[in-house]
Design an enzyme around this catalytic site. Sequence first.
Site, PDB file in Angstrom:
ATOM      1  N   LYS A  55       0.694  -1.180   0.158  1.00 50.32           N
ATOM      2  CA  LYS A  55      -0.001   0.006   0.236  1.00 50.32           C
ATOM      3  C   LYS A  55       0.918   1.603  -0.066  1.00 50.32           C
ATOM      4  O   LYS A  55       0.335   2.215  -0.657  1.00 50.32           O
ATOM      5  CB  LYS A  55      -0.711  -0.354   1.311  1.00 50.32           C
ATOM      6  CG  LYS A  55      -1.932  -0.831   0.872  1.00 50.32           C
ATOM      7  CD  LYS A  55      -2.944  -1.240   2.636  1.00 50.32           C
ATOM      8  CE  LYS A  55      -3.729  -2.424   2.014  1.00 50.32           C
ATOM      9  NZ  LYS A  55      -4.487  -3.479   3.510  1.00 50.32           N
ATOM     10  N   GLN A  94      -5.367  -2.208   9.450  1.00 47.07           N
ATOM     11  CA  GLN A  94      -5.424  -3.544   8.978  1.00 47.07           C
ATOM     12  C   GLN A  94      -5.506  -4.196   9.994  1.00 47.07           C
ATOM     13  O   GLN A  94      -5.310  -4.599  10.755  1.00 47.07           O
ATOM     14  CB  GLN A  94      -3.328  -3.126   8.345  1.00 47.07           C
ATOM     15  CG  GLN A  94      -2.902  -4.184   7.626  1.00 47.07           C
ATOM     16  CD  GLN A  94      -3.354  -4.323   6.509  1.00 47.07           C
ATOM     17  OE1 GLN A  94      -2.711  -3.623   5.695  1.00 47.07           O
ATOM     18  NE2 GLN A  94      -3.942  -5.741   5.876  1.00 47.07           N
ATOM     19  N   ASP A 101     -11.334   1.880   3.250  1.00 50.32           N
ATOM     20  CA  ASP A 101     -11.695   0.548   3.407  1.00 50.32           C
ATOM     21  C   ASP A 101     -12.915   0.255   2.901  1.00 50.32           C
ATOM     22  O   ASP A 101     -13.912  -0.587   1.941  1.00 50.32           O
ATOM     23  CB  ASP A 101     -11.368  -0.164   3.993  1.00 50.32           C
ATOM     24  CG  ASP A 101     -10.136  -0.595   4.086  1.00 50.32           C
ATOM     25  OD1 ASP A 101      -9.451  -0.820   2.842  1.00 50.32           O
ATOM     26  OD2 ASP A 101      -8.940  -1.496   4.756  1.00 50.32           O
TER      27      ASP A 101
END
Length: 289
Positions: free
Chosen positions: A55, A99, A122
């Site tokens: 990322k 995460q 997300d």
Amino acid sequence: MLNIMSNANIIDGRKTRDALLPELTEKIKTLLKPPTLAIIQVGNRDDSNSFIKAKKSFAAKIGVLERHIQLLESVSTAELVKVVQECNAEQNIQGIIVQLPLPIGIDRDSVIDAIDPRKDADGLTAKNVKAWLEGRGDATMPATARGIKELLAFNGIDLFGKKVTIIGRSMLVGKPIAMMCLNENATVTVCHSKSENLANETKSADIIISAAGKSRLIGKDHVKAGQIVIDVGISRDVEGKLTGDVDFDVVKDVVAAISPVPGGVGPMTVLGLFQNLVDLYKPTTVFSW
Ligand code: NAP
């Protein structure tokens, strides 16, 4: 017709991502300043480290700033929620991701739902998912679903009217993929660990999307000629090799096209995340959360 194929029938996520990259980079150049993504990590898992590395390197490539906040494995849910809230309040942060997976003992839902939906890159907070399910224009499509949608569309695979069988019904992965397919006018079957005769369900589909996280669950008895297979799962086999849900080496010789692991949905999820970030940043977006 498949646009990007490194071999005869491979749906290549890296090549698709790279082909879509210039459009995203150009969009970022039009913003008032580069957006910043906060990446919150707990502990030091090898898999999380490599996903975060991917990322960060993608962010650098497209001109996005990132702030990596790494916390000790011993952090409490309350402490973690506080860090998320600080990122919510920080004006220079436009997107926040936590995460996953989080260590056992941390209340994942409380942490995810602490993210301000206006910064939910997300697309996983309950508020955002509800808004997205309701079809609100200011809601964010969960990044994995967006990545798969883009992967299929770019490679000329239309979901309209197709029979899609999805394996996995989690709130974070399986259900958003199912909803995305439904929104694209597919006829959707969702399978899970209690489904009887999985092979019957997969064989009757035009498109199989597997998100079970079970190494090589889908073998040659689950597929037939002409199908498209998208593998979302990421796990390791007994020898420690990174694998998907699909027994790639045997299935690829049967079906019309298949996405590999690694190099399939993974890079597209990263693309989806940053597309979401850029959409969230749009100064013209009016939010009413
Ligand atoms: P999860 O919460 O463990 O959910 C797994 C789902 O698969 C559950 O619905 C489960 O059924 C079902 N399942 C498990 N074993 C099965 C079996 N033998 N037959 C049929 N269904 C079965 O996992 P998740 O968070 O959804 O993630 C799924 C996988 O996607 C993981 O490998 C994860 O690493 C991967 N992932 C990949 C990306 C990417 O970008 N490539 C992004 C996110 C996640 P029940 O509901 O009955 O338990």
